[in-house]
Design a protein around this motif. Structure first.
Motif, PDB file in Angstrom:
ATOM      1  N   LEU A  14      46.781  46.956  41.879  1.00  0.00           N
ATOM      2  CA  LEU A  14      45.359  47.264  41.787  1.00  0.00           C
ATOM      3  C   LEU A  14      45.175  48.642  41.201  1.00  0.00           C
ATOM      4  CD1 LEU A  14      45.661  45.451  44.597  1.00  0.00           C
ATOM      5  CD2 LEU A  14      43.220  45.615  44.270  1.00  0.00           C
ATOM      6  N   PHE A  15      44.085  48.797  40.463  1.00  0.00           N
ATOM      7  CA  PHE A  15      43.830  50.054  39.776  1.00  0.00           C
ATOM      8  C   PHE A  15      42.419  50.542  40.050  1.00  0.00           C
ATOM      9  CE2 PHE A  15      47.274  47.974  37.643  1.00  0.00           C
ATOM     10  CZ  PHE A  15      48.155  49.004  37.428  1.00  0.00           C
ATOM     11  N   GLY A  16      42.226  51.837  39.789  1.00  0.00           N
ATOM     12  CA  GLY A  16      40.903  52.452  39.932  1.00  0.00           C
ATOM     13  C   GLY A  16      40.373  52.353  41.347  1.00  0.00           C
ATOM     14  N   PHE A  17      39.055  52.260  41.449  1.00  0.00           N
ATOM     15  CA  PHE A  17      38.446  52.264  42.780  1.00  0.00           C
ATOM     16  C   PHE A  17      38.718  50.995  43.570  1.00  0.00           C
ATOM     17  CE2 PHE A  17      34.911  50.316  40.437  1.00  0.00           C
ATOM     18  CZ  PHE A  17      34.567  49.282  41.288  1.00  0.00           C
ATOM     19  N   LEU A  18      39.331  49.974  42.967  1.00  0.00           N
ATOM     20  CA  LEU A  18      39.702  48.779  43.732  1.00  0.00           C
ATOM     21  C   LEU A  18      40.730  49.122  44.802  1.00  0.00           C
ATOM     22  CD1 LEU A  18      40.012  46.095  40.915  1.00  0.00           C
ATOM     23  CD2 LEU A  18      38.107  46.436  42.513  1.00  0.00           C
ATOM     24  N   ARG A  19      41.418  50.233  44.598  1.00  0.00           N
ATOM     25  CA  ARG A  19      42.437  50.641  45.568  1.00  0.00           C
ATOM     26  C   ARG A  19      41.841  50.940  46.943  1.00  0.00           C
ATOM     27  NH1 ARG A  19      46.869  54.291  42.344  1.00  0.00           N
ATOM     28  NH2 ARG A  19      47.660  52.571  41.094  1.00  0.00           N
ATOM     29  N   ARG A  20      40.574  51.273  46.985  1.00  0.00           N
ATOM     30  CA  ARG A  20      39.971  51.578  48.295  1.00  0.00           C
ATOM     31  C   ARG A  20      39.988  50.367  49.221  1.00  0.00           C
ATOM     32  NH1 ARG A  20      33.727  51.288  48.997  1.00  0.00           N
ATOM     33  NH2 ARG A  20      33.283  49.570  47.609  1.00  0.00           N
ATOM     34  N   TYR A  21      39.932  49.155  48.638  1.00  0.00           N
ATOM     35  CA  TYR A  21      39.980  47.949  49.471  1.00  0.00           C
ATOM     36  C   TYR A  21      41.360  47.809  50.111  1.00  0.00           C
ATOM     37  CZ  TYR A  21      35.597  46.962  47.196  1.00  0.00           C
ATOM     38  OH  TYR A  21      34.311  47.061  46.752  1.00  0.00           O
ATOM     39  N   MET A  22      42.380  48.271  49.428  1.00  0.00           N
ATOM     40  CA  MET A  22      43.718  48.244  49.996  1.00  0.00           C
ATOM     41  C   MET A  22      43.860  49.333  51.059  1.00  0.00           C
ATOM     42  SD  MET A  22      44.475  45.684  48.335  1.00  0.00           S
ATOM     43  CE  MET A  22      46.177  45.289  48.557  1.00  0.00           C
ATOM     44  N   ASP A  23      43.292  50.505  50.772  1.00  0.00           N
ATOM     45  CA  ASP A  23      43.318  51.596  51.754  1.00  0.00           C
ATOM     46  C   ASP A  23      42.681  51.147  53.069  1.00  0.00           C
ATOM     47  OD1 ASP A  23      44.543  53.353  49.978  1.00  0.00           O
ATOM     48  OD2 ASP A  23      42.641  54.278  49.364  1.00  0.00           O
ATOM     49  N   GLU A  24      41.557  50.433  52.974  1.00  0.00           N
ATOM     50  CA  GLU A  24      40.844  49.977  54.173  1.00  0.00           C
ATOM     51  C   GLU A  24      41.695  49.034  55.023  1.00  0.00           C
ATOM     52  OE1 GLU A  24      37.307  48.230  52.525  1.00  0.00           O
ATOM     53  OE2 GLU A  24      36.399  50.194  52.085  1.00  0.00           O
ATOM     54  N   PRO A  52      36.212  42.163  46.623  1.00  0.00           N
ATOM     55  CA  PRO A  52      35.063  41.413  46.104  1.00  0.00           C
ATOM     56  C   PRO A  52      35.251  41.109  44.614  1.00  0.00           C
ATOM     57  CG  PRO A  52      34.359  43.377  47.312  1.00  0.00           C
ATOM     58  CD  PRO A  52      35.837  43.471  47.145  1.00  0.00           C
ATOM     59  N   PRO A  53      35.284  39.840  44.226  1.00  0.00           N
ATOM     60  CA  PRO A  53      35.494  39.489  42.821  1.00  0.00           C
ATOM     61  C   PRO A  53      34.474  40.116  41.870  1.00  0.00           C
ATOM     62  CG  PRO A  53      35.757  37.565  44.189  1.00  0.00           C
ATOM     63  CD  PRO A  53      35.222  38.652  45.077  1.00  0.00           C
ATOM     64  N   GLU A  54      33.273  40.356  42.353  1.00  0.00           N
ATOM     65  CA  GLU A  54      32.249  40.954  41.484  1.00  0.00           C
ATOM     66  C   GLU A  54      32.559  42.411  41.142  1.00  0.00           C
ATOM     67  OE1 GLU A  54      30.767  41.351  45.741  1.00  0.00           O
ATOM     68  OE2 GLU A  54      31.680  39.748  44.550  1.00  0.00           O
ATOM     69  N   LYS A  55      33.524  43.009  41.821  1.00  0.00           N
ATOM     70  CA  LYS A  55      33.954  44.381  41.525  1.00  0.00           C
ATOM     71  C   LYS A  55      35.094  44.409  40.508  1.00  0.00           C
ATOM     72  CE  LYS A  55      31.232  46.220  44.614  1.00  0.00           C
ATOM     73  NZ  LYS A  55      30.073  46.988  44.239  1.00  0.00           N
ATOM     74  N   ILE A  56      35.621  43.241  40.163  1.00  0.00           N
ATOM     75  CA  ILE A  56      36.748  43.146  39.229  1.00  0.00           C
ATOM     76  C   ILE A  56      36.225  42.823  37.837  1.00  0.00           C
ATOM     77  CG2 ILE A  56      38.836  41.844  38.650  1.00  0.00           C
ATOM     78  CD1 ILE A  56      39.084  41.261  41.694  1.00  0.00           C
ATOM     79  N   GLU A  57      36.565  43.669  36.871  1.00  0.00           N
ATOM     80  CA  GLU A  57      36.171  43.378  35.494  1.00  0.00           C
ATOM     81  C   GLU A  57      37.284  42.675  34.733  1.00  0.00           C
ATOM     82  OE1 GLU A  57      34.213  45.235  31.510  1.00  0.00           O
ATOM     83  OE2 GLU A  57      35.373  46.605  32.738  1.00  0.00           O
ATOM     84  N   ALA A  58      38.518  43.070  34.971  1.00  0.00           N
ATOM     85  CA  ALA A  58      39.618  42.509  34.193  1.00  0.00           C
ATOM     86  C   ALA A  58      40.774  42.092  35.093  1.00  0.00           C
ATOM     87  CB  ALA A  58      40.115  43.525  33.173  1.00  0.00           C
ATOM     88  N   VAL A  59      41.382  40.992  34.696  1.00  0.00           N
ATOM     89  CA  VAL A  59      42.574  40.494  35.364  1.00  0.00           C
ATOM     90  C   VAL A  59      43.650  40.360  34.292  1.00  0.00           C
ATOM     91  CG1 VAL A  59      43.591  38.607  36.692  1.00  0.00           C
ATOM     92  CG2 VAL A  59      41.171  39.193  37.007  1.00  0.00           C
ATOM     93  N   PHE A  80      44.617  43.784  38.833  1.00  0.00           N
ATOM     94  CA  PHE A  80      43.157  43.780  38.884  1.00  0.00           C
ATOM     95  C   PHE A  80      42.641  45.154  38.476  1.00  0.00           C
ATOM     96  CE2 PHE A  80      44.174  40.583  42.254  1.00  0.00           C
ATOM     97  CZ  PHE A  80      43.528  39.494  41.675  1.00  0.00           C
ATOM     98  N   PHE A  81      41.644  45.163  37.590  1.00  0.00           N
ATOM     99  CA  PHE A  81      41.025  46.403  37.122  1.00  0.00           C
ATOM    100  C   PHE A  81      39.531  46.356  37.403  1.00  0.00           C
ATOM    101  CE2 PHE A  81      44.914  46.348  34.794  1.00  0.00           C
ATOM    102  CZ  PHE A  81      45.241  47.667  34.576  1.00  0.00           C
ATOM    103  N   PRO A  82      38.950  47.481  37.818  1.00  0.00           N
ATOM    104  CA  PRO A  82      37.517  47.525  38.077  1.00  0.00           C
ATOM    105  C   PRO A  82      36.732  47.705  36.775  1.00  0.00           C
ATOM    106  CG  PRO A  82      38.437  49.678  38.426  1.00  0.00           C
ATOM    107  CD  PRO A  82      39.599  48.758  38.107  1.00  0.00           C
ATOM    108  N   PHE A  83      35.435  47.639  36.887  1.00  0.00           N
ATOM    109  CA  PHE A  83      34.575  47.942  35.740  1.00  0.00           C
ATOM    110  C   PHE A  83      34.769  49.403  35.368  1.00  0.00           C
ATOM    111  CE2 PHE A  83      32.692  44.125  37.298  1.00  0.00           C
ATOM    112  CZ  PHE A  83      32.249  43.502  36.150  1.00  0.00           C
ATOM    113  N   GLY A  84      34.601  49.717  34.090  1.00  0.00           N
ATOM    114  CA  GLY A  84      34.720  51.101  33.652  1.00  0.00           C
ATOM    115  C   GLY A  84      35.691  51.298  32.508  1.00  0.00           C
ATOM    116  N   THR A  85      36.305  50.218  32.026  1.00  0.00           N
ATOM    117  CA  THR A  85      37.198  50.344  30.879  1.00  0.00           C
ATOM    118  C   THR A  85      36.357  50.725  29.661  1.00  0.00           C
ATOM    119  OG1 THR A  85      38.625  48.655  31.808  1.00  0.00           O
ATOM    120  CG2 THR A  85      38.886  49.109  29.453  1.00  0.00           C
TER     121      THR A  85
END
Length: 116
Positions: A14-24, A52-59, A80-85
Protein backbone atom coordinates in the motif's frame (compact mmCIF):
# COMPACT_ATOMS: atom_id res chain seq x y z
CA UNK A 1 4.84 -26.13 8.38
CA UNK A 2 2.91 -25.68 5.15
CA UNK A 3 5.04 -25.76 2.03
CA UNK A 4 4.84 -22.65 -0.13
CA UNK A 5 3.55 -24.68 -3.08
CA UNK A 6 0.38 -25.53 -1.13
CA UNK A 7 -0.27 -21.95 -0.09
CA UNK A 8 -2.31 -19.59 -2.23
CA UNK A 9 -1.06 -16.14 -1.38
CA UNK A 10 -0.78 -12.71 -2.92
CA UNK A 11 1.80 -10.09 -1.96
CA UNK A 12 0.18 -6.73 -1.23
CA UNK A 13 1.72 -3.26 -0.88
CA UNK A 14 0.00 0.00 0.00
CA UNK A 15 1.14 3.50 -0.79
CA UNK A 16 0.39 7.07 0.22
CA UNK A 17 -2.35 7.81 2.70
CA UNK A 18 -3.82 4.30 2.24
CA UNK A 19 -1.17 3.24 4.73
CA UNK A 20 -3.20 4.79 7.54
CA UNK A 21 -5.73 1.96 7.19
CA UNK A 22 -2.93 -0.49 7.89
CA UNK A 23 -1.68 1.60 10.81
CA UNK A 24 -5.18 1.48 12.33
CA UNK A 25 -5.07 -2.33 12.23
CA UNK A 26 -1.45 -2.68 13.27
CA UNK A 27 -0.56 -4.26 9.93
CA UNK A 28 2.55 -3.65 7.82
CA UNK A 29 2.43 -1.71 4.54
CA UNK A 30 3.60 -4.78 2.65
CA UNK A 31 2.06 -8.11 3.54
CA UNK A 32 1.11 -11.51 2.26
CA UNK A 33 -2.51 -12.68 2.27
CA UNK A 34 -4.04 -16.04 1.48
CA UNK A 35 -6.61 -16.01 -1.31
CA UNK A 36 -8.66 -18.74 -2.98
CA UNK A 37 -6.85 -20.83 -5.58
CA UNK A 38 -9.26 -19.55 -8.24
CA UNK A 39 -8.37 -15.95 -7.39
CA UNK A 40 -10.16 -13.00 -5.90
CA UNK A 41 -10.87 -9.49 -7.15
CA UNK A 42 -8.65 -6.62 -6.05
CA UNK A 43 -11.87 -5.01 -4.76
CA UNK A 44 -12.53 -7.96 -2.42
CA UNK A 45 -8.93 -7.99 -1.22
CA UNK A 46 -9.15 -4.27 -0.39
CA UNK A 47 -12.42 -4.83 1.47
CA UNK A 48 -10.83 -7.71 3.40
CA UNK A 49 -8.10 -5.32 4.52
CA UNK A 50 -10.68 -2.68 5.55
CA UNK A 51 -9.49 -0.28 2.85
CA UNK A 52 -12.41 1.69 1.40
CA UNK A 53 -12.34 0.99 -2.37
CA UNK A 54 -13.47 4.54 -3.10
CA UNK A 55 -10.13 5.75 -1.67
CA UNK A 56 -8.17 3.65 -4.19
CA UNK A 57 -7.40 5.23 -7.55
CA UNK A 58 -5.01 2.68 -9.00
CA UNK A 59 -4.38 -1.01 -8.64
CA UNK A 60 -1.19 -2.54 -10.00
CA UNK A 61 -0.84 -6.28 -10.46
CA UNK A 62 2.59 -7.63 -11.35
CA UNK A 63 3.72 -4.16 -12.39
CA UNK A 64 0.82 -3.17 -14.62
CA UNK A 65 -2.41 -1.28 -13.98
CA UNK A 66 -5.55 -3.39 -13.66
CA UNK A 67 -9.14 -2.61 -12.82
CA UNK A 68 -10.15 -2.94 -9.18
CA UNK A 69 -12.78 -5.49 -10.27
CA UNK A 70 -10.25 -7.69 -12.10
CA UNK A 71 -9.19 -10.97 -10.52
CA UNK A 72 -5.86 -11.44 -8.79
CA UNK A 73 -4.36 -14.91 -8.49
CA UNK A 74 -1.99 -16.68 -6.10
CA UNK A 75 1.63 -15.54 -6.43
CA UNK A 76 0.61 -12.18 -7.91
CA UNK A 77 2.06 -8.93 -6.56
CA UNK A 78 -0.63 -6.35 -5.86
CA UNK A 79 -0.27 -2.66 -5.04
CA UNK A 80 -2.94 -0.12 -4.10
CA UNK A 81 -2.42 3.61 -4.74
CA UNK A 82 -4.60 6.47 -3.51
CA UNK A 83 -5.87 9.38 -5.57
CA UNK A 84 -3.25 12.03 -6.24
CA UNK A 85 -1.09 10.61 -9.02
CA UNK A 86 0.00 13.51 -11.26
CA UNK A 87 -2.07 13.98 -14.44
CA UNK A 88 0.25 12.79 -17.22
CA UNK A 89 1.23 9.66 -15.32
CA UNK A 90 -2.42 8.75 -14.87
CA UNK A 91 -2.69 8.57 -18.65
CA UNK A 92 0.70 7.01 -19.41
CA UNK A 93 0.29 4.26 -16.83
CA UNK A 94 -3.31 3.48 -17.79
CA UNK A 95 -4.85 4.68 -14.53
CA UNK A 96 -7.25 7.06 -16.31
CA UNK A 97 -8.38 4.27 -18.67
CA UNK A 98 -9.08 1.88 -15.80
CA UNK A 99 -10.99 4.54 -13.87
CA UNK A 100 -13.28 5.02 -16.87
CA UNK A 101 -13.79 1.25 -17.06
CA UNK A 102 -14.38 1.10 -13.30
CA UNK A 103 -17.09 3.78 -13.55
CA UNK A 104 -18.69 1.87 -16.44
CA UNK A 105 -18.76 -1.39 -14.44
CA UNK A 106 -20.16 0.34 -11.35
CA UNK A 107 -22.91 2.02 -13.42
CA UNK A 108 -23.76 -1.32 -15.02
CA UNK A 109 -24.04 -2.96 -11.57
CA UNK A 110 -26.37 -0.18 -10.38
CA UNK A 111 -28.49 -0.52 -13.54
CA UNK A 112 -28.76 -4.28 -12.95
CA UNK A 113 -29.87 -3.68 -9.35
CA UNK A 114 -32.54 -1.25 -10.58
CA UNK A 115 -33.68 -3.76 -13.20
CA UNK A 116 -32.68 -1.68 -16.21
Amino acid sequence: MVSSENRHTVNISLFGFLRRYMDEQGLPYALEREIPREGETAFDIAMGLSIPPEKIEAVFCNGRVINIYDPVFPDDRLAFFPFGTPGPYRVFLGIARENIERARREKKAVDVEKGK
